[in-house]
Every structure is written in structure tokens, then in C-alpha cells.
Design a protein around this motif. Structure first.
Motif, PDB file in Angstrom:
ATOM      1  N   SER A   6     -15.701 -79.775  14.888  1.00 31.84           N
ATOM      2  CA  SER A   6     -15.930 -78.412  14.415  1.00 31.84           C
ATOM      3  C   SER A   6     -17.425 -78.098  14.382  1.00 31.84           C
ATOM      4  O   SER A   6     -17.848 -76.989  14.680  1.00 31.84           O
ATOM      5  CB  SER A   6     -15.264 -78.217  13.050  1.00 31.84           C
ATOM      6  N   ALA A   7     -18.233 -79.100  14.041  1.00 31.88           N
ATOM      7  CA  ALA A   7     -19.679 -78.841  13.947  1.00 31.88           C
ATOM      8  C   ALA A   7     -20.325 -78.670  15.320  1.00 31.88           C
ATOM      9  O   ALA A   7     -21.213 -77.850  15.499  1.00 31.88           O
ATOM     10  CB  ALA A   7     -20.359 -79.972  13.180  1.00 31.88           C
ATOM     11  N   GLY A   9     -20.897 -77.175  18.518  1.00 33.71           N
ATOM     12  CA  GLY A   9     -20.468 -75.898  19.083  1.00 33.71           C
ATOM     13  C   GLY A   9     -21.648 -75.200  19.710  1.00 33.71           C
ATOM     14  O   GLY A   9     -22.562 -75.834  20.239  1.00 33.71           O
ATOM     15  N   LEU A  10     -21.632 -73.878  19.605  1.00 36.30           N
ATOM     16  CA  LEU A  10     -22.711 -73.105  20.215  1.00 36.30           C
ATOM     17  C   LEU A  10     -24.055 -73.431  19.584  1.00 36.30           C
ATOM     18  O   LEU A  10     -25.089 -73.277  20.224  1.00 36.30           O
ATOM     19  CB  LEU A  10     -22.411 -71.614  20.056  1.00 36.30           C
ATOM     20  N   GLY A  11     -24.035 -73.884  18.331  1.00 46.68           N
ATOM     21  CA  GLY A  11     -25.291 -74.247  17.682  1.00 46.68           C
ATOM     22  C   GLY A  11     -26.044 -75.287  18.496  1.00 46.68           C
ATOM     23  O   GLY A  11     -27.244 -75.155  18.736  1.00 46.68           O
ATOM     24  N   SER A  12     -25.323 -76.315  18.941  1.00 44.08           N
ATOM     25  CA  SER A  12     -25.975 -77.377  19.717  1.00 44.08           C
ATOM     26  C   SER A  12     -26.232 -76.970  21.161  1.00 44.08           C
ATOM     27  O   SER A  12     -27.255 -77.313  21.738  1.00 44.08           O
ATOM     28  CB  SER A  12     -25.112 -78.642  19.708  1.00 44.08           C
ATOM     29  N   ILE A  85     -22.338 -65.432  10.050  1.00 44.05           N
ATOM     30  CA  ILE A  85     -22.386 -66.279  11.259  1.00 44.05           C
ATOM     31  C   ILE A  85     -21.369 -65.786  12.290  1.00 44.05           C
ATOM     32  O   ILE A  85     -21.676 -65.616  13.462  1.00 44.05           O
ATOM     33  CB  ILE A  85     -22.108 -67.759  10.908  1.00 44.05           C
ATOM     34  N   TYR A  89     -21.394 -65.037  16.240  1.00 42.67           N
ATOM     35  CA  TYR A  89     -20.884 -66.228  16.925  1.00 42.67           C
ATOM     36  C   TYR A  89     -19.801 -65.867  17.948  1.00 42.67           C
ATOM     37  O   TYR A  89     -19.757 -66.390  19.055  1.00 42.67           O
ATOM     38  CB  TYR A  89     -20.330 -67.189  15.882  1.00 42.67           C
ATOM     39  N   THR A 211     -26.461 -76.413  12.850  1.00 46.28           N
ATOM     40  CA  THR A 211     -25.727 -77.275  13.795  1.00 46.28           C
ATOM     41  C   THR A 211     -24.869 -78.302  13.055  1.00 46.28           C
ATOM     42  O   THR A 211     -23.821 -78.696  13.563  1.00 46.28           O
ATOM     43  CB  THR A 211     -26.667 -78.023  14.765  1.00 46.28           C
ATOM     44  N   LEU A 212     -25.298 -78.719  11.866  1.00 47.43           N
ATOM     45  CA  LEU A 212     -24.496 -79.703  11.127  1.00 47.43           C
ATOM     46  C   LEU A 212     -23.393 -79.035  10.310  1.00 47.43           C
ATOM     47  O   LEU A 212     -22.622 -79.719   9.644  1.00 47.43           O
ATOM     48  CB  LEU A 212     -25.393 -80.505  10.175  1.00 47.43           C
ATOM     49  N   SER A 213     -23.315 -77.708  10.333  1.00 45.67           N
ATOM     50  CA  SER A 213     -22.365 -76.945   9.506  1.00 45.67           C
ATOM     51  C   SER A 213     -22.509 -77.269   8.032  1.00 45.67           C
ATOM     52  O   SER A 213     -21.529 -77.319   7.295  1.00 45.67           O
ATOM     53  CB  SER A 213     -20.908 -77.231   9.881  1.00 45.67           C
ATOM     54  N   MET A 216     -22.604 -74.470   3.829  1.00 50.51           N
ATOM     55  CA  MET A 216     -21.631 -73.375   3.818  1.00 50.51           C
ATOM     56  C   MET A 216     -20.334 -73.802   3.157  1.00 50.51           C
ATOM     57  O   MET A 216     -19.319 -73.135   3.269  1.00 50.51           O
ATOM     58  CB  MET A 216     -21.326 -72.926   5.249  1.00 50.51           C
ATOM     59  N   ILE A 218     -18.256 -75.830   4.082  1.00 46.94           N
ATOM     60  CA  ILE A 218     -17.183 -76.147   5.013  1.00 46.94           C
ATOM     61  C   ILE A 218     -16.779 -77.613   4.924  1.00 46.94           C
ATOM     62  O   ILE A 218     -15.603 -77.955   4.965  1.00 46.94           O
ATOM     63  CB  ILE A 218     -17.652 -75.905   6.462  1.00 46.94           C
ATOM     64  N   SER A 304     -15.188 -74.410  16.820  1.00 50.33           N
ATOM     65  CA  SER A 304     -16.001 -73.936  15.699  1.00 50.33           C
ATOM     66  C   SER A 304     -15.477 -72.622  15.123  1.00 50.33           C
ATOM     67  O   SER A 304     -15.371 -72.477  13.901  1.00 50.33           O
ATOM     68  CB  SER A 304     -17.464 -73.757  16.120  1.00 50.33           C
ATOM     69  N   SER A 307     -12.486 -73.181  12.831  1.00 45.56           N
ATOM     70  CA  SER A 307     -12.686 -73.632  11.454  1.00 45.56           C
ATOM     71  C   SER A 307     -13.483 -72.625  10.635  1.00 45.56           C
ATOM     72  O   SER A 307     -13.302 -72.539   9.425  1.00 45.56           O
ATOM     73  CB  SER A 307     -13.250 -75.054  11.365  1.00 45.56           C
ATOM     74  N   LEU A 308     -14.346 -71.848  11.286  1.00 48.44           N
ATOM     75  CA  LEU A 308     -15.043 -70.791  10.540  1.00 48.44           C
ATOM     76  C   LEU A 308     -14.056 -69.745  10.010  1.00 48.44           C
ATOM     77  O   LEU A 308     -14.090 -69.348   8.852  1.00 48.44           O
ATOM     78  CB  LEU A 308     -16.063 -70.090  11.444  1.00 48.44           C
TER      79      LEU A 308
HETATM   80  N1  TRP Z   1     -22.193 -76.041  13.508  1.00 49.92           N
HETATM   81  C1  TRP Z   1     -21.640 -75.014  14.324  1.00 49.92           C
HETATM   82  C2  TRP Z   1     -22.360 -75.030  15.649  1.00 49.92           C
HETATM   83  O1  TRP Z   1     -23.275 -75.764  15.848  1.00 49.92           O
HETATM   84  C3  TRP Z   1     -21.773 -73.659  13.711  1.00 49.92           C
HETATM   85  C4  TRP Z   1     -21.197 -73.606  12.355  1.00 49.92           C
HETATM   86  C5  TRP Z   1     -21.863 -73.308  11.232  1.00 49.92           C
HETATM   87  C6  TRP Z   1     -19.862 -73.882  12.006  1.00 49.92           C
HETATM   88  N2  TRP Z   1     -21.014 -73.385  10.190  1.00 49.92           N
HETATM   89  C7  TRP Z   1     -19.803 -73.730  10.616  1.00 49.92           C
HETATM   90  C8  TRP Z   1     -18.740 -74.256  12.708  1.00 49.92           C
HETATM   91  C9  TRP Z   1     -18.618 -73.941   9.967  1.00 49.92           C
HETATM   92  C10 TRP Z   1     -17.574 -74.476  12.042  1.00 49.92           C
HETATM   93  C11 TRP Z   1     -17.500 -74.323  10.682  1.00 49.92           C
HETATM   94  O2  TRP Z   1     -22.027 -74.283  16.524  1.00 49.92           O
END
Ligand code: TRP
Length: 431
Positions: A6-7, A9-12, A85, A89, A211-213, A216, A218, A304, A307-308
Motif C-alpha cells: 500500500s505504501a 505507489g506514486l509517491g515513490s 492527498i 492522487y 512515501t512511507l504512508s 496519517m 493508516i 495505494s 487503502s486510502l
Molecule cells: N505512500 C503512498 C505513496 O507513496 C501514498 C500514501 C500516503 C498512501 N498515505 C497513504 C497510500 C495511505 C496508501 C495509504 O504513493
């Protein structure tokens, strides 16, 4: 692995390279890694532990651990942060879909850097097209949650994410062998410390948390699912290392391409989308390679977004359960999807210049939401979680774990809060 899926994703893959490019390369990467290890690791462990101890999601965990409602505001910060986000996103997830479709129809054949930039600008100016692609991403994510097939998707992603990983490694190897590709590596790994200012440090910290989520709430939910005997420290280390590796791999793919094909590192949010098609054309089977790349990027984005969005749906269900109008999961899914369609469309209209009143300090909503979440909401959420665990959770709960007591008494009480506050105040020029 589920948390990592889940972490990552587009962040990385999307945000990391372009933010690195805007902040001067190597020195920023060192800051990113330091922030991830020194602040990210304790914060990830902490969220997992809060979940594990309370067995709840972020909405109920604070009450369960302290017996009061005094920390409920933090759940609201998390909620706002997640919604902000998602407001950009999904839009970028839509870009991935569009690029996958364009790659499949072989649109990029023969385009040079200027043509690729123009292609992206034309897409970015077309509000209707962008809205349609963002809506597809929203509807797809909402359907997964509506039909409750997220377990199936999780299983699928267990196969696809390792494939993405292998693919990134192969691509990185190819890029480094390009003529001029080593300039990209030089840019990435030779730090120029003169580029570091307090704003840059805040960006590195925000990007690391994004990027580590973390920050938030989560990961609290994931902690709730952990078996009692699972080791939180090693789980967190593994997750963080995976996220850092994928981010670095994305950088190692994009920057050699930037230098080999005459792009600029500070291209901005379109960096991934304009540089990579230039390289794909010269690779083995351009269509197949580019469809695979953008397809896997869609998968990473969707794990991602799922789970968001799940967080918001669960939140609405729980928060309305005690009111006169409780919403069930399906109703919450519809409400969430509608909020997102509106929010993404507003972002798009403000990007395409159709709604000039929708700007904040001269920035369009897309840039504003992006900066608001990374530089303000996530650090505030992280600060709140650290203070909560360090000062307000009864100490007795962590006895019996040496890592736990160190984490709580030194790192979360003092180190993380002080650092976040200093970095934050410094970057808004208060110090
Ligand atoms: N970490 C995700 C990424 O790098 C983005 C993200 C932020 C996310 N908060 C989150 C994804 C909560 C899932 C759940 O793209």
C-alpha cells in the motif's frame, strides 16, 4: 508486505524523482534517507504498535488507549490529510492510465524531448480528458471496495508488486548503460550540500513521510491485524527499506534518462511522464516495454488508492454509526467517491485555467493540495501521533518491551517532536 504494497505507489515512482530533481539531487536524497530512518522508522513502529495494542483503526485507537475523547481531533487531522492527498492522487493515477493507453496505441513513436513535453502539455490543458481519466481511477477503486474484492486485489498485488520490483531493476540497469546515463547517477549520488536550506529539509521530511504512508494513521489499521507475536521492529525496518529501494530505483531510472535525452531535472510533476517514453522508444519492443511500465505504475497507484479510500469509507461508517443517520459501507463508498470526483475536478479546472479563482497564493489547487499535505498536514499528524504515544499513553502499556520503552521515552517524547517543530518553524522563517 501488505503495508509495503500500500505504501509503495506514486509517491515513490512519480513524486520522489521530481521532488529530488527540484531540490538539487544527491544532498536531498541523503536527507530523505536520514529522515526515513531517524524519524520515519520510530513513527512507523509507533503506528504499528498503537494498532497492535488497541486492535482498532485510527478512529477508535486513541479512545481505546486513553479512555478519553481528548485525542479525537487527531483522527480528524488524519482524515483531512487523506482526503487532500486523494484530491490529487487520483488525478495522477489518471495520468498513468492515459499514458498506458497512449503507449498501447504507439503514440510516442518518433517523438523527441520537445514533442513529448508538448504532448504532456496538451493533455494537461484538456480538462475533460483529465477528468475522465481521474474519474475512471475513482470508479475503479470504489468498485473494488464496493464489491469487497480488495482481498483478491491484495493477492494479485503480491504477484504484481514483485514483478514491478524486478522490472524496475532491469530498467535501472538499462538506463545506467545509456550514453550519458552516468551523469544521472552523478546527479543522484554526488551530494552538493550547498543546495540544502530549511525549506529543502522540510520537503525531504514530508516526502519521506508521504512515501512511507506515515503520519496519517493508516499504519495503525495494519498494526491492528498483526498477530501478537509479530516483531514490530523487523516488520517496520523491512517495510521502510523496501520503500527506500523502490524510490531510489525510480531515481536511477529517471535521472540517467533525463541527462541522456536532454530533459531538465527540475521539469516538475510531469518528469516521469515526459522522460521515460523517450527512452522506451530505443528499447526492446517499445510498445510492450512502455505498456508494461505504465501498467505496473497503475497497479502500484491502485493498491495505494484502495487503502486510502478504504480509510475514509471506514471513517464515515464509524463516525455516523452513533448519529441519527448512520451510513452503511455502500452509502459511504458513494459519498466518498462523490467527494473525490468533485475535489479532483476542482484541481483539474484550476490547473487548466478554467477556474482562476481556485488558486492559493498564486498556485493552482493541484500544487497547493500537494504541498499542503506533504509540508503541513502529514508533519502535523506525525507530531500529534508522537506526542500522543510519548506523553499520553499510560506507560504501563509498553512495559516488557525494551525497544518500546526507549522508543516512547526518548524518541517519541523528545526527539521526533522537537525535530518536527524546529524544521517546521525554520522553514516558515519563524526561527
Ligand atoms: N505512500 C503512498 C505513496 O507513496 C501514498 C500514501 C500516503 C498512501 N498515505 C497513504 C497510500 C495511505 C496508501 C495509504 O504513493
Amino acid at each position: 508486505m501488505a503495508a509495503a504494497g500500500s505504501a509503495i505507489g506514486l509517491g515513490s515512482i512519480w513524486k520522489f524523482p521530481y521532488v529530488v530533481g527540484q531540490n538539487g539531487g544527491g544532498a536531498f536524497i541523503i536527507l530523505y534517507i536520514v529522515c526515513s530512518l531517524v524519524f520515519g522508522l520510530p513513527l512507523v513502529m509507533n503506528e504499528f504498535l498503537i494498532g497492535k495494542l488497541s486492535g482498532r483503526s485510527a478512529y477508535g485507537a486513541f479512545r481505546a488507549l486513553t479512555g478519553t475523547n481528548r485525542w479525537q481531533w487527531l483522527s480528524w487531522v488524519f482524515l483531512v490529510s487523506v482526503i487532500v492527498i486523494m484530491s490529487f492522487y487520483f488525478l495522477v493515477t489518471g495520468w498513468c492510465f492515459y499514458y498506458m493507453v497512449e503507449a498501447a496505441s504507439n503514440t510516442f513513436a518518433g517523438m523527441d524531448a520537445a514533442a513529448l513535453r508538448a504532448h504532456f502539455s496538451a493533455f494537461e490543458a484538456n480538462a475533460l480528458q483529465m477528468t475522465i481519466y481521474a474519474a475512471i481511477a475513482i470508479v475503479l477503486t470504489a468498485s473494488v471496495l464496493w464489491f469487497d474484492v480488495n482481498k483478491g486485489i491484495e493477492r494479485l498485488s503480491k504477484i504484481l508488486m514483485p514483478i514491478l520490483f524486478l522490472f524496475l531493476i532491469l530498467m535501472a540497469a538499462h538506463m545506467i548503460s545509456l550514453d550519458g546515463g552516468t551523469a544521472g547517477l552523478h546527479y543522484l549520488f554526488m551530494p552538493d550540500f550547498s543546495k540544502i536550506t530549511s525549506k529543502v529539509i522540510l520537503q525531504a521530511m514530508g516526502l519521506s513521510f508521504f512515501t512511507l504512508s506515515v503520519g496519517m494513521g493508516i499504519l495503525i489499521t495494519y498494526g491492528g491485524y498483526m498477530p501478537k507475536d509479530q516483531n514490530v521492529t523487523s516488520t517496520s525496518v523491512q517495510m521502510i527499506v523496501l520503500v527506500i529501494i523502490v524510490s531510489l530505483l525510480s531515481g536511477m531510472i529517471i535521472f540517467p534518462a533525463v541527462f541522456a535525452y536532454g530533459f531538465s531535472p527540475s521539469e516538475g510533476p510531469e518528469l516521469t511522464f515526459v522522460t521515460l517514453p523517450a527512452v522506451f522508444q530505443h528499447m526492446f519492443s517499445p510498445t510492450l516495454t512502455s505498456v508494461t511500465f505504465f501498467g505496473l505504475m497503475c497497479v502500484a497507484a491502485l493498491t495505494s488508492t484502495i487503502s486510502l479510500m478504504e480509510v475514509v469509507i471506514a471513517f464515515i461508517c464509524e463516525a455516523t454509526s452513533t448519529t441519527k443517520h448512520p451510513l452503511n459501507r455502500h452509502q459511504s463508498t458513494i459519498v466518498t467517491a462523490l467527494i473525490l470526483v468533485v475535489a479532483n475536478t476542482l484541481c483539474i479546472l484550476s490547473m487548466t485555467g478554467h477556474a482562476d479563482w481556485l488558486t492559493v497564493k498564486g498556485q493552482n489547487l493541484f500544487n497547493s493540495f500537494n504541498a499542503l499535505s506533504t509540508n503541513i498536514l502529514i508533519p502535523v499528524g506525525a507530531l500529534g501521533t508522537a506526542l500522543f504515544s510519548g506523553w499520553f499513553v499510560p506507560k504501563a502499556r509498553y512495559q516488557g518491551s525494551r525497544v518500546g520503552s526507549f522508543l516512547y521515552l526518548v524518541v517519541l517524547r523528545w526527539l521526533v517532536p522537537i525535530a518536527i517543530v524546529i524544521i517546521f518553524l525554520d522553514s516558515i522563517n519563524i526561527i
